[in-house]
Design a protein around this motif. Structure first.
Motif, short mmCIF file in Angstrom:
data_model
loop_
_atom_site.label_atom_id
_atom_site.label_comp_id
_atom_site.label_asym_id
_atom_site.label_seq_id
_atom_site.Cartn_x
_atom_site.Cartn_y
_atom_site.Cartn_z
N LEU A 169 79.73 -95.10 -0.23
CA LEU A 169 78.59 -94.46 0.36
C LEU A 169 77.59 -95.60 1.06
O LEU A 169 77.85 -96.82 0.77
CB LEU A 169 77.71 -93.83 -0.78
CG LEU A 169 78.47 -92.66 -1.54
CD1 LEU A 169 77.43 -92.36 -2.61
CD2 LEU A 169 78.50 -91.40 -0.30
N GLU A 170 77.02 -95.06 2.30
CA GLU A 170 76.07 -96.06 2.75
C GLU A 170 74.95 -96.66 2.01
O GLU A 170 74.51 -97.60 2.20
CB GLU A 170 75.42 -95.21 4.24
CG GLU A 170 76.53 -94.97 5.22
CD GLU A 170 76.00 -94.21 6.49
OE1 GLU A 170 74.99 -93.37 6.11
OE2 GLU A 170 76.22 -94.32 7.41
N ASN A 171 74.32 -95.75 1.12
CA ASN A 171 73.31 -96.03 0.29
C ASN A 171 73.29 -95.33 -0.96
O ASN A 171 73.92 -94.12 -0.66
CB ASN A 171 72.06 -95.90 1.09
CG ASN A 171 70.79 -96.46 0.39
OD1 ASN A 171 70.93 -97.43 -0.51
ND2 ASN A 171 69.72 -96.24 1.02
N THR A 172 73.00 -95.56 -2.09
CA THR A 172 72.81 -95.05 -3.10
C THR A 172 71.66 -95.51 -4.14
O THR A 172 71.02 -96.55 -3.97
CB THR A 172 74.31 -95.18 -4.02
OG1 THR A 172 74.00 -94.08 -5.23
CG2 THR A 172 74.71 -96.21 -4.36
N GLY A 173 71.33 -94.49 -5.23
CA GLY A 173 70.29 -95.09 -6.13
C GLY A 173 70.74 -96.00 -7.14
O GLY A 173 72.02 -96.42 -7.22
N THR A 191 67.84 -98.97 -1.73
CA THR A 191 66.51 -99.95 -1.01
C THR A 191 67.22 -100.03 0.49
O THR A 191 68.19 -99.85 0.98
CB THR A 191 66.74 -101.37 -1.68
OG1 THR A 191 67.94 -101.68 -1.65
CG2 THR A 191 66.08 -101.14 -3.13
N GLY A 192 66.27 -100.85 1.13
CA GLY A 192 66.77 -100.95 2.51
C GLY A 192 65.82 -100.18 3.65
O GLY A 192 66.10 -99.03 3.52
N ARG A 193 65.14 -101.07 4.33
CA ARG A 193 64.22 -100.19 5.23
C ARG A 193 64.94 -99.21 6.26
O ARG A 193 64.37 -98.24 6.77
CB ARG A 193 63.22 -101.09 6.04
CG ARG A 193 62.32 -100.53 6.90
CD ARG A 193 61.32 -101.39 7.66
NE ARG A 193 62.09 -102.31 8.38
CZ ARG A 193 61.41 -103.56 9.28
NH1 ARG A 193 60.37 -103.73 9.12
NH2 ARG A 193 62.32 -104.40 9.90
N SER A 197 68.13 -92.15 2.44
CA SER A 197 68.12 -91.54 1.34
C SER A 197 69.59 -91.18 1.20
O SER A 197 70.38 -90.83 2.24
CB SER A 197 67.41 -90.54 0.78
OG SER A 197 67.57 -89.00 1.49
N MET A 198 70.36 -90.83 0.16
CA MET A 198 71.59 -90.22 0.14
C MET A 198 71.63 -88.82 1.02
O MET A 198 72.81 -88.77 1.43
CB MET A 198 71.93 -89.89 -1.65
CG MET A 198 72.07 -91.32 -2.17
SD MET A 198 72.57 -90.95 -3.99
CE MET A 198 74.19 -90.22 -3.71
N ALA A 199 70.70 -88.09 0.83
CA ALA A 199 70.67 -87.01 1.79
C ALA A 199 71.37 -87.14 3.19
O ALA A 199 71.59 -86.44 3.72
CB ALA A 199 69.25 -86.04 1.62
N THR A 200 70.81 -88.39 3.78
CA THR A 200 71.06 -88.27 5.30
C THR A 200 72.32 -88.87 5.43
O THR A 200 73.13 -88.62 6.80
CB THR A 200 70.38 -89.54 5.74
OG1 THR A 200 70.74 -90.99 4.86
CG2 THR A 200 68.67 -89.40 5.58
#
Length: 247
Positions: A169-173, A191-193, A197-200
């Motif tokens: 995944l690109e990003n996760t919690g 994190t990461g500006r 979020s995961m939804a994107t």
């Protein structure tokens, strides 16, 4: 019976301390889960359900007694249960890991737990014009892919499945115990500006609407529903499939 702080939970002369109440709720939750699990044995065609079961979230501070608690095993069962509850005038809530600290999942209507809908469904290269080969935990795939899974799959299970294909995944919690639909519907983020979020990362959804209709949505198919349903908090319907972008 004692909690970790050694207060007696048998003393009924006054209300027990909060930790003891939480302990007893935890015991009750485990008992309910054991009873529910026993009731699943040998059940295939009919969705397992029980009337007036008491449901608790992960820390037992949120709980409710739904009219019916059901664990459907197929998308068709989800649609049938939703239609029946809607016809009877009951509200419907879907629930995953119960990780939310809020009371958003509480209901006195139909509660659907989609844990049994937890299978990976497909892995499709995002660029069909380029050669694509899957990778492994030690070798990345040759490109990004659209990965469709059932909505009850836990995030940590999805992470392991993606890793087996050389994807992620690109990003996760920080926590991966939630269901995929629960994590995305509540806009779980890391994190990461420059990372959403995961939804994107969602490319498509399949919803069961309040009347039992099954609706697919993406940026090109029912785009208005898609934009809202990605972080819909369960308000538009029950999500039964999610397609995410993996890199």
């Amino acid at each position: 019976v004692f909690c970790a702080h050694r207060h007696s939970a048998r003393n009924t002369a006054q209300a027990p301390p909060r930790c003891c109440r939480s302990y007893r709720r935890s015991r009750m939750r485990l008992l309910l889960l054991a009873v529910a699990a026993a009731g699943l044995a040998g059940t295939t065609a009919k969705a397992p359900q029980s009337a007036a079961a008491e449901w608790f979230n992960w820390n037992t501070l949120q709980h409710c007694e739904p009219w019916t608690f059901s664990r459907p095993t197929t998308e068709a069962q989800v649609a049938d249960l939703v239609r029946a509850a809607s016809a009877a005038g009951h509200r419907i809530k879907t629930v995953g890991a119960g990780h939310s600290f809020s009371g958003i999942t509480l209901t006195d209507g139909l509660m659907l737990q989609l844990d049994a809908l937890d299978a990976p469904l497909s892995v499709t290269p995002l660029d069909p014009s380029a050669p694509w080969t899957p990778g492994s935990p030690s070798k990345p795939a040759s490109g990004s892919a659209a990965v469709e899974v059932q909505a009850g799959m836990r995030v940590h299970v999805l992470n392991s499945f993606l890793a087996s294909k050389g994807l992620a995944l690109e990003n996760t919690g920080a926590i991966a115990l939630q269901s995929v639909a629960g994590a995305t519907s509540t806009s779980t983020h890391g994190t990461g500006r420059n990372l959403g979020s995961m939804a994107t990362s969602i490319l498509g959804l399949r919803l069961v609407l309040a009347n039992g209709t099954v609706l697919d949505a993406s940026a090109s198919l029912n785009p208005g529903v898609f934009r809202v349903a990605r972080v819909g908090l369960g308000a538009l319907g029950g999500i039964v499939r999610v397609t995410v972008r993996a890199v």
